[in-house]
Scaffold this motif. Structure first.
Motif: not given
Length: 336
Positions: A206, A262, A264, A305-307, A314-315
């Motif tokens: 991404n 993170g 990912r 799990p999603d970062l 990222e967040d």
């Protein structure tokens, strides 16, 4: 724990308004807070460490957070976390390590994690900082780990944010490279190659426009004045990361430790030169994070799990809330 979101946004807008120029010292790249300089003598050379020192606002809690950047990052990359920490009462010190970003890039220097940790320890002593909370991202996690191992009595706690070095790549069969070979690779670096690598490895394929700022920052050091020294420092850093593992010493860490990961992320040094059957086993952060939690006494793992590799980029909202909660839960007896 609340923080002043307006102050955080204002700092980010100021920084975004000033793009990087082509300069190995990042002279034209705006940091989110004033940059100071710490003079030191190391390995017979007069050097300078650039750093930000942000006072708590509105009230101090008596604790200091020290933020360690990674190899492909700078102190400025922490811009989204500095204001929330300061608003929660922490003094925040953010150095650029010798060889990186706005700090001196020596022509000759034996770069080691202990040397960088000792440089940072000297900086903090000069600022009167006692028992700081060390927060290290990427390669900065390896520096912060070495600091905690070298100066355990002077360390309040350790927070590792997607640190590299959770595995020993050499022991797993990745072939080494000389600094000359690594330097050849650095000389091929472009903004396009930086973005492609980060998109694939850091962000799970991404990309968002705001990430371009960090590509611009890193790419600017490979151009213009002092770029040769910047590339040489990067090559030395790659050799240091590969040849000075800290993972085997995790059981010796004696300070409260939090891992923020993170999952990912797939960062693995030397994957590009490893045999395919070895390359495919490297950089498995969900597994590596849990192995690290088991090896570091009393540590706590917080997984996203999603970062990816840079959850603070990222967040930032979720990362900052998680970080502040984790810091609040640290045992008070370990801190000033």
């Amino acid at each position: 724990m609340p923080y002043d979101a307006r102050a955080c946004l204002a700092a980010a807008l100021v920084a975004v308004a000033s793009p990087a120029g082509a300069d190995g010292m990042l002279s034209d790249f705006a940091y989110p807070h004033p940059v100071k300089e710490h003079a030191l003598t190391s390995q017979g050379q007069d050097l300078v460490m650039a750093y930000m020192d942000v006072a708590p606002s509105p009230a101090a809690n008596g604790k200091t957070a020290v933020l360690f950047h990674g190899k492909n990052f700078c102190g400025a990359t922490w811009e989204g976390a500095i204001a929330p920490l300061a608003s929660a009462g922490y003094r925040v010190v953010v150095p650029d390590q010798v060889g990186f970003c706005k700090s001196t890039k020596p022509v000759t220097y034996q770069m080691s994690f202990h040397q960088l940790a000792a440089n940072t320890h000297a900086l903090l002593e000069s600022l009167g900082v006692e028992k700081p909370i060390l927060i290290g991202h990427s390669m900065g996690g390896m520096v912060a780990t070495r600091y905690a191992l070298s100066f355990p009595e002077d360390t309040g706690a350790l927070v590792l944010v997607n640190p590299i070095g959770l595995e020993d790549w050499s022991a797993k069969g990745v072939p080494p490279r000389t600094i000359d070979q690594l330097l050849q690779g650095e000389r091929k670096t472009t903004a396009a190659s930086i973005k492609a690598y980060q998109q694939k490895v850091y962000f799970g394929g991404n990309w968002r426009p705001e990430y371009d700022r960090w590509v611009d920052m890193l790419a600017s050091m490979y151009q213009g004045d002092d770029s040769d020294l910047a590339m040489l420092s990067q090559a030395r850093a790659s050799d240091m990361v590969f040849s000075q593992p800290v993972v085997h010493e995790f059981p010796r860490i004696s300070v409260p430790t939090v891992l923020i990961i993170g999952e990912r992320d797939t960062t693995a040094i030397g994957r590009d030169r490893a045999p395919p059957e070895i390359a495919e086993t490297l950089g498995n952060y969900p597994v590596l994070a849990r192995e690290a939690e088991q090896r570091i006494p009393g540590s706590r793992l917080i997984a996203f799990p999603d970062l990816g590799h840079s959850p603070q980029v990222e967040d930032p909202k979720r990362f900052n809330a998680t970080l502040l909660d984790a810091l609040a839960a640290l045992p008070s007896k370990s801190l000033p």
